[in-house]
Design a protein around this motif. Structure first.
Motif, PDB file in Angstrom:
ATOM      1  N   ILE A   1       3.687 -78.036 -30.635  1.00 24.51           N
ATOM      2  CA  ILE A   1       3.346 -76.690 -30.203  1.00 24.51           C
ATOM      3  C   ILE A   1       3.046 -75.866 -31.448  1.00 24.51           C
ATOM      4  O   ILE A   1       3.881 -75.784 -32.363  1.00 24.51           O
ATOM      5  N   VAL A   2       1.859 -75.279 -31.488  1.00 15.33           N
ATOM      6  CA  VAL A   2       1.459 -74.429 -32.611  1.00 15.33           C
ATOM      7  C   VAL A   2       2.191 -73.101 -32.424  1.00 15.33           C
ATOM      8  O   VAL A   2       1.937 -72.362 -31.475  1.00 15.33           O
ATOM      9  N   ARG A   3       3.108 -72.817 -33.337  1.00 16.10           N
ATOM     10  CA  ARG A   3       4.034 -71.698 -33.173  1.00 16.10           C
ATOM     11  C   ARG A   3       3.335 -70.351 -33.026  1.00 16.10           C
ATOM     12  O   ARG A   3       3.667 -69.570 -32.128  1.00 16.10           O
ATOM     13  N   GLU A   4       2.369 -70.036 -33.869  1.00 16.52           N
ATOM     14  CA  GLU A   4       1.695 -68.738 -33.798  1.00 16.52           C
ATOM     15  C   GLU A   4       0.945 -68.557 -32.478  1.00 16.52           C
ATOM     16  O   GLU A   4       1.002 -67.491 -31.864  1.00 16.52           O
ATOM     17  N   LYS A   5       0.257 -69.598 -32.034  1.00 21.23           N
ATOM     18  CA  LYS A   5      -0.460 -69.522 -30.756  1.00 21.23           C
ATOM     19  C   LYS A   5       0.532 -69.407 -29.597  1.00 21.23           C
ATOM     20  O   LYS A   5       0.272 -68.704 -28.623  1.00 21.23           O
ATOM     21  N   PHE A   6       1.661 -70.085 -29.710  1.00 21.49           N
ATOM     22  CA  PHE A   6       2.684 -70.015 -28.683  1.00 21.49           C
ATOM     23  C   PHE A   6       3.286 -68.613 -28.625  1.00 21.49           C
ATOM     24  O   PHE A   6       3.510 -68.066 -27.543  1.00 21.49           O
ATOM     25  N   ASP A   7       3.534 -68.009 -29.777  1.00 19.28           N
ATOM     26  CA  ASP A   7       4.037 -66.636 -29.818  1.00 19.28           C
ATOM     27  C   ASP A   7       3.063 -65.686 -29.124  1.00 19.28           C
ATOM     28  O   ASP A   7       3.472 -64.824 -28.342  1.00 19.28           O
ATOM     29  N   ASP A   8       1.767 -65.837 -29.398  1.00 22.05           N
ATOM     30  CA  ASP A   8       0.753 -64.996 -28.754  1.00 22.05           C
ATOM     31  C   ASP A   8       0.731 -65.221 -27.244  1.00 22.05           C
ATOM     32  O   ASP A   8       0.600 -64.267 -26.473  1.00 22.05           O
ATOM     33  N   TYR A   9       0.873 -66.456 -26.839  1.00 17.91           N
ATOM     34  CA  TYR A   9       0.878 -66.798 -25.409  1.00 17.91           C
ATOM     35  C   TYR A   9       2.070 -66.118 -24.715  1.00 17.91           C
ATOM     36  O   TYR A   9       1.909 -65.527 -23.650  1.00 17.91           O
ATOM     37  N   ILE A  10       3.218 -66.186 -25.330  1.00 20.35           N
ATOM     38  CA  ILE A  10       4.423 -65.579 -24.748  1.00 20.35           C
ATOM     39  C   ILE A  10       4.278 -64.056 -24.672  1.00 20.35           C
ATOM     40  O   ILE A  10       4.648 -63.443 -23.668  1.00 20.35           O
ATOM     41  N   LYS A  11       3.741 -63.450 -25.713  1.00 12.72           N
ATOM     42  CA  LYS A  11       3.572 -61.991 -25.728  1.00 12.72           C
ATOM     43  C   LYS A  11       2.620 -61.509 -24.639  1.00 12.72           C
ATOM     44  O   LYS A  11       2.779 -60.409 -24.127  1.00 12.72           O
ATOM     45  N   GLY A  12       1.660 -62.331 -24.268  1.00 13.36           N
ATOM     46  CA  GLY A  12       0.696 -61.964 -23.257  1.00 13.36           C
ATOM     47  C   GLY A  12       1.165 -62.203 -21.832  1.00 13.36           C
ATOM     48  O   GLY A  12       0.420 -61.958 -20.887  1.00 13.36           O
ATOM     49  N   ARG A  13       2.384 -62.647 -21.648  1.00 10.00           N
ATOM     50  CA  ARG A  13       2.909 -62.958 -20.317  1.00 10.00           C
ATOM     51  C   ARG A  13       4.096 -62.065 -19.999  1.00 10.00           C
ATOM     52  O   ARG A  13       4.933 -61.781 -20.860  1.00 10.00           O
ATOM     53  N   LYS A  14       4.171 -61.646 -18.757  1.00  5.15           N
ATOM     54  CA  LYS A  14       5.351 -60.909 -18.304  1.00  5.15           C
ATOM     55  C   LYS A  14       6.443 -61.872 -17.877  1.00  5.15           C
ATOM     56  O   LYS A  14       7.621 -61.583 -17.974  1.00  5.15           O
ATOM     57  N   ARG A  15       5.997 -63.037 -17.369  1.00  9.65           N
ATOM     58  CA  ARG A  15       6.930 -64.035 -16.865  1.00  9.65           C
ATOM     59  C   ARG A  15       6.385 -65.425 -17.161  1.00  9.65           C
ATOM     60  O   ARG A  15       5.202 -65.670 -17.032  1.00  9.65           O
ATOM     61  N   ILE A  16       7.272 -66.317 -17.529  1.00 10.83           N
ATOM     62  CA  ILE A  16       6.834 -67.694 -17.815  1.00 10.83           C
ATOM     63  C   ILE A  16       7.436 -68.620 -16.793  1.00 10.83           C
ATOM     64  O   ILE A  16       8.506 -68.557 -16.388  1.00 10.83           O
TER      65      ILE A  16
END
Length: 79
Positions: free
Chosen positions: A64-79
């Motif tokens: 998992i590419v950490r920076e891209k994963f951080d961006d993905y999480i920030k763009g979601r209200k719920r996972i």
């Protein structure tokens, strides 16, 4: 010669293990679970999705590419 290569590989593994998770560019599923608090099963389901923006398959392992994963999480209200 082979012994030197094995020693070098071992030193690289030890150095990588000592690096904090938040400084690593790529994380394993286990590291990402520890980093985010998201369960391993949920992370595996996320990386199996088509066109997953943060996964990087490397042979048998998915990183998992950490920076891209951080961006993905920030763009979601719920996972």
């Amino acid at each position: 010669m082979d012994n030197e290569i094995l020693k070098y590989r071992q030193r690289l593994k030890e150095r990588a293990a000592q690096k904090p998770i938040w400084e690593k560019a790529c994380l394993t599923i286990e590291e990402a679970a520890e980093y985010t608090g998201i369960g391993r099963t949920k992370l595996r389901a996320l990386v199996r999705q088509k066109k997953c923006p943060f996964s990087m398959p490397t042979g048998n392992q998915i990183l998992i590419v950490r920076e891209k994963f951080d961006d993905y999480i920030k763009g979601r209200k719920r996972i």
